[in-house]
Scaffold this motif. Structure first.
Motif, short mmCIF file in Angstrom:
data_model
loop_
_atom_site.label_atom_id
_atom_site.label_comp_id
_atom_site.label_asym_id
_atom_site.label_seq_id
_atom_site.Cartn_x
_atom_site.Cartn_y
_atom_site.Cartn_z
N TYR A 1 -11.50 -6.07 -5.20
CA TYR A 1 -10.29 -5.21 -5.31
C TYR A 1 -9.57 -5.17 -3.96
O TYR A 1 -10.30 -4.92 -2.99
CB TYR A 1 -10.71 -3.73 -5.92
CG TYR A 1 -10.94 -3.78 -7.21
CD1 TYR A 1 -10.03 -3.96 -8.41
CD2 TYR A 1 -12.34 -3.26 -7.54
CE1 TYR A 1 -10.44 -3.93 -9.50
CE2 TYR A 1 -12.68 -3.28 -9.01
CZ TYR A 1 -11.69 -3.53 -10.00
OH TYR A 1 -12.00 -3.44 -11.12
N PHE B 1 -1.38 -2.39 -6.49
CA PHE B 1 -2.16 -1.47 -5.72
C PHE B 1 -3.64 -1.23 -5.98
O PHE B 1 -4.67 -1.44 -5.15
CB PHE B 1 -1.51 -0.18 -5.77
CG PHE B 1 -1.99 0.88 -4.76
CD1 PHE B 1 -2.43 0.58 -3.60
CD2 PHE B 1 -1.35 1.97 -4.74
CE1 PHE B 1 -2.86 1.45 -2.59
CE2 PHE B 1 -1.96 3.02 -3.66
CZ PHE B 1 -2.19 2.81 -2.78
N GLY B 2 -4.00 -1.09 -7.23
CA GLY B 2 -5.56 -1.02 -7.67
C GLY B 2 -5.96 -2.19 -8.54
O GLY B 2 -7.21 -2.03 -8.93
N ASP C 1 -10.76 -1.30 2.80
CA ASP C 1 -11.71 -0.34 3.31
C ASP C 1 -12.90 -1.10 4.07
O ASP C 1 -12.90 -0.83 5.24
CB ASP C 1 -12.73 -0.03 2.17
CG ASP C 1 -11.97 1.36 1.44
OD1 ASP C 1 -10.72 2.10 2.43
OD2 ASP C 1 -12.19 2.08 0.68
N LEU D 1 -8.13 -2.49 -2.53
CA LEU D 1 -8.53 -1.40 -1.82
C LEU D 1 -9.96 -1.50 -1.36
O LEU D 1 -10.21 -1.06 -0.09
CB LEU D 1 -8.39 -0.16 -2.44
CG LEU D 1 -6.88 0.38 -2.83
CD1 LEU D 1 -6.88 1.18 -3.63
CD2 LEU D 1 -6.26 0.65 -1.41
N ASP D 2 -10.77 -2.21 -1.99
CA ASP D 2 -12.14 -2.22 -1.36
C ASP D 2 -12.02 -3.25 -0.26
O ASP D 2 -12.69 -3.09 0.77
CB ASP D 2 -13.19 -2.75 -2.47
CG ASP D 2 -13.21 -1.79 -3.86
OD1 ASP D 2 -13.24 -0.75 -3.23
OD2 ASP D 2 -13.90 -2.29 -4.45
N THR E 1 -9.27 4.63 2.32
CA THR E 1 -9.05 5.60 1.43
C THR E 1 -9.76 6.89 1.96
O THR E 1 -9.69 7.87 0.98
CB THR E 1 -9.72 4.91 -0.02
OG1 THR E 1 -11.12 4.48 0.10
CG2 THR E 1 -9.24 3.83 -0.39
#
Lengths: 576, 84
Positions: A231, A220-221, A237, A233-234, A249
Motif C-alpha cells: 500500500y 491514496f489508500g 511510513d 501509505l505503508d 500517518t
C-alpha cells in the motif's frame, strides 16, 4: 490539422503559460465589464439576487487562496498526519457557518458584519470595535495573497516578484473597483472553474501513474502499481521511519495542540468577514443554507485531493532523490535548484543526496511549495499541464484578494463613513466612497506585497485566531442568547482580540523577550496557531460574566433577535 | 404567526443543530484526533481508520451534514408555514 497538433505539442512551458494566463485574464476582465455595479447594493452584496450555485462557487474560490492551492499539499506532505489540522479546520468551519450563522445573518439582511454587530448591540462602540477587527483580520490576510500573486508570476513568467504584484494589483483593481461584489462574484465563479481544473488534472495523472486508480482519493489508500503489492501509505511510513522522520500517518504534534489548532481554524473560518459577507448576496434564507452546502462540497473536492497529492509527491520525491547520485538527478531538480527552492549541500562529499531527519547530516532542503508547483514536472506531464498550474495558482490568489479587498472597502465606506462619520452622505456619494476605498485598499495591500514586513508571513495563519477570538462569540451570542447585551459583547471582543494579539506577539514574534520563547513555555502546550481557541473561550466567559451584571438589551433589540430566527420575509438586503 | 408557533419552530431547529453538531464533533475531534490511536488499529484498504477520518472521512461527513440540515430545515419551514 496534423501540423497544428504537432505545433501545439512543441510549445514550451513559457508560451503555454502566456496563452493560458492571457485567456483566463481576458475572461475575468470581460466579466467585470459585463457586471458593473450601478448602486451600493450591487457594490456591497451583488444586488442580493445571486443564485445558490453561483454563490457556492464564488464562496469556494473566495475561500481557496494561494495557500490552499499552492502551499497546502506541500505542508501536508512534510507534516503527514498533522496536516489534518488544516484539512478539518478549513472545512469544518462551514458546518458552523451553515448551522449557526449564515441563515440568521442573511435574514438580518444588512451589508457587512460590523452592521450586524452595531445593530444587534445597539452601539456605535461595538460597531467601531467590529470594524477594527474586520480591518485587522482582512489586512493580515490580503498582504499574503498579493505576495502569492507576485510569487506565481515571478516563477512562471520570469518577471520579478514586484512586477508580478503590480500586474496583480491592476487586474484586481479593475474588476473590484468597477464591479464591486457583483463583479467579484461572477469572476470568482470563473476562477473556481479554472483553479479546480488546474488542481485536479495533475492529481489524476499522478494517481494513475502511481496506483493505477484515476481517483486520487482512492489512489491514496490503494496499492502501488509497481507490482510490489505494497500500500502507498505503508510504503511512505516505511520510507519516513527509514530516514529518521516520524511515521507519515502518525505526525508529531501533541494531541491537545492538534485539537486546539483545528478548533481555532474552524471557528476562525466561520468568523471571517469575507466569507460571512458572501451569504448576504443570496435571495432567501434557505438559499443561504444551500449555498453553504454547495460551497463546502466544491471546497472538499480540492481538500480531499490535496492530502493524496501530498502522499504521492512525498513518496515520489524520496524515491527519486534519496541516496541517488547528484550527477544523475532529473532535469526538474536542477531547474528548481536555480530558483533556490531546492537546495543541496554535499556535506560528506560522497556525491549522493542524503535526505534524512537529522539536521546535521541532512543535505537536501526542499521548499514545501515545490510539491504542487513542480509536481507536473516530477511526474513528466505535458507542458500545458504545467502552465495550467500557473493559471490556477493565479486564479486562487486573485479571487481571495478581491474578496478581502471588498470587505476592507465596505468597512470603510459603509461602516465608518456612512454609519459613523457622515450619515447624511448620498447613495451616489457612498458608491464613490466605496470605489475610492477599494483603490486605497489595493494600494495598501500592494505595498505590503512588495515590502512585506517580516511579520506578515508569520501572522497570516493567525488571522483565523483573530477572527475566532473576536467575531465568532459576538455573532453566536447575538443570535442564540437574547439576553446578551452591548456591555458583554464589547468587553468580550476586546478581551478576545487583545489576548490573541499579546500571545501572538510573545510566542510567535518574540517581541517581549530577547529570544523567542520555546514550546515548553506555551500555555497548556498550545501553539500560537491554536491559541485562538483559548482566546475565543475567554471572549465567551467575559461576555457572559459582564452581561450578568449589566442590564438587558432594550425590547426592540430582543425583537430583532426573535425576527432573525424566523426564516420567512427576509426580503433583499436593504439600504437602511 | 403566533409567538408559540415561532417558539416551537426554534426548539425543533435547536434540536437538529445539536444532533448534527454532535456528529460533527465525533467524526473530527473524536475519530480524527482523540480516538485516532485506537482507530488506527483498524485498517481499511491502505488506510488506518483514524488517519482516514482525519484526512478524508470527516470532510465527507461535513458535506453530508450540511445537506441533511438543508433538507430538515426546508421541511421544518414548510411545517410551520415559514417557507417562501
Amino acid at each position: 490539422m496534423m501540423n497544428k497538433i504537432f505545433f501545439l505539442a512543441q510549445l514550451d512551458v513559457q508560451t503555454w503559460t502566456y496563452i493560458l494566463v492571457g485567456i483566463t485574464f481576458t475572461i475575468y476582465i470581460g466579466i467585470a465589464i459585463w457586471s458593473r455595479a450601478g448602486s451600493t447594493k450591487d457594490f456591497y452584496v451583488a444586488g442580493g439576487g445571486v443564485s445558490p450555485l453561483a454563490n457556492g462557487m464564488a464562496t469556494a474560490a473566495d475561500w481557496m487562496s494561494a495557500a490552499s492551492f499552492i502551499s497546502m499539499a506541500g505542508i501536508i506532505s512534510f507534516a503527514g498526519y498533522d496536516g489534518a489540522v488544516y484539512l478539518m479546520g478549513w472545512t469544518g468551519g462551514y458546518v458552523l457557518l451553515a448551522l449557526l450563522l449564515a441563515p440568521y445573518l442573511r435574514k438580518f439582511g444588512k451589508f457587512t458584519v460590523p452592521d450586524f454587530i452595531g445593530d444587534r448591540y445597539y452601539s456605535k462602540t461595538a460597531r467601531i470595535v467590529a470594524v477594527f477587527c474586520a480591518l485587522l483580520v482582512s489586512f493580515t490576510y490580503v498582504a499574503g495573497q498579493m505576495r502569492g500573486v507576485g510569487i506565481v508570476f515571478s516563477r512562471f513568467l520570469e518577471v520579478d516578484i514586484n512586477t508580478g504584484v503590480i500586474i496583480g494589483m491592476l487586474i484586481v483593481l479593475f474588476y473590484a473597483v468597477l464591479g464591486g461584489m457583483k463583479g467579484i462574484t461572477y469572476t470568482q465563479v470563473a476562477q473556481y472553474c479554472v483553479l479546480i481544473f488546474a488542481f485536479m488534472v495533475p492529481a489524476i495523472f499522478i494517481s494513475i501513474q502511481m496506483t493505477g486508480n484515476p481517483i486520487p482519493q482512492l489512489g491514496f489508500g490503494a496499492e502501488l502499481s509497481d507490482g510490489s503489492g505494497t500500500y502507498l501509505l505503508d510504503k511512505l511510513d516505511g520510507l519516513s521511519t527509514e530516514l529518521g522522520f516520524s511515521e507519515y500517518t502518525e505526525g508529531s504534534k501533541s494531541t491537545i495542540d492538534v485539537f486546539a489548532i483545528t478548533l481555532a481554524l474552524m471557528v476562525g473560518t466561520a468568523g471571517l468577514p469575507h466569507v460571512i459577507v458572501r451569504f448576504f448576496t443570496v435571495k432567501r434564507v434557505k438559499d443561504a443554507r444551500k449555498s453553504a452546502g454547495i460551497a463546502l462540497l466544491l471546497i472538499v473536492i480540492l481538500y480531499t485531493t490535496a492530502p493524496a497529492v501530498a502522499a504521492f509527491a512525498r513518496t515520489n520525491m524520496i524515491e527519486t532523490v534519496s541516496n541517488q547520485s547528484y550527477a544523475n538527478v532529473p532535469e526538474w531538480f536542477k531547474k528548481w535548484e536555480t530558483t533556490g527552492l531546492i537546495k543541496f549541500e554535499d556535506k560528506n562529499n560522497d556525491g549522493l543526496i542524503s535526505y534524512v531527519a537529522d539536521e546535521a547530516k541532512n543535505e537536501l532542503t526542499v521548499d514545501r511549495d515545490i510539491m504542487v508547483l513542480a509536481n507536473p514536472e516530477i511526474a513528466k506531464l505535458p507542458n500545458w499541464v504545467i502552465a495550467l498550474v500557473a493559471a490556477g495558482g493565479l486564479a486562487a490568489a486573485l479571487s481571495t484578494a478581491a474578496g478581502l479587498l471588498l470587505v476592507i472597502s465596505s468597512s470603510v465606506s459603509h461602516d465608518l463613513i456612512k454609519k459613523i462619520l457622515k450619515p447624511s452622505i448620498s447613495e451616489k456619494g457612498e458608491l464613490v466612497a466605496a470605489r475610492l476605498s477599494a483603490v486605497g485598499a489595493v494600494c495598501v495591500a500592494g505595498y505590503f506585497g512588495i515590502n512585506p514586513p517580516g511579520f506578515v508571513a508569520a501572522v497570516v495563519a493567525l488571522a483565523f485566531g483573530l477572527a475566532a477570538a473576536s467575531f465568532f462569540p459576538a455573532i453566536i451570542l447575538g443570535i442564540f442568547y437574547k439576553r446578551m447585551n452591548k456591555e458583554g459583547a464589547i468587553a468580550g471582543m476586546i478581551v478576545g482580540i487583545v489576548s490573541m494579539l499579546l500571545y501572538m506577539m510573545k510566542y510567535k514574534l518574540g517581541w517581549f523577550d530577547d529570544v523567542l520563547p520555546d514550546k515548553s513555555q506555551w500555555w497548556f502546550g498550545i501553539s500560537p496557531e491554536g491559541f485562538g481557541t483559548i482566546a475565543m473561550l475567554l471572549n465567551f466567559i467575559v461576555s457572559i460574566t459582564i452581561m450578568k451584571f449589566t442590564k438587558a438589551p432594550p425590547q426592540e433589540v430582543q425583537d430583532i433577535v426573535e425576527h432573525i430566527r424566523i426564516p420567512s420575509g427576509a426580503g433583499e438586503a436593504v439600504q437602511h | 404567526m403566533t409567538t408559540n408557533n415561532a417558539k416551537a419552530y426554534w426548539r425543533e431547529n435547536i434540536k437538529y443543530v445539536l444532533i448534527l453538531l454532535a456528529i460533527w464533533f465525533l467524526v473530527s475531534y473524536g475519530a480524527g484526533i482523540l480516538l485516532k490511536e485506537e482507530l488506527n488499529a483498524i485498517k481499511i484498504g491502505g488506510f488506518k481508520l483514524g488517519f482516514w477520518f482525519a484526512q478524508q472521512g470527516s470532510m465527507y461527513v461535513f458535506v453530508i451534514l450540511i445537506f441533511v440540515y438543508v433538507k430538515l430545515m426546508n421541511n421544518l419551514d414548510k411545517k410551520y408555514g415559514y417557507d417562501e
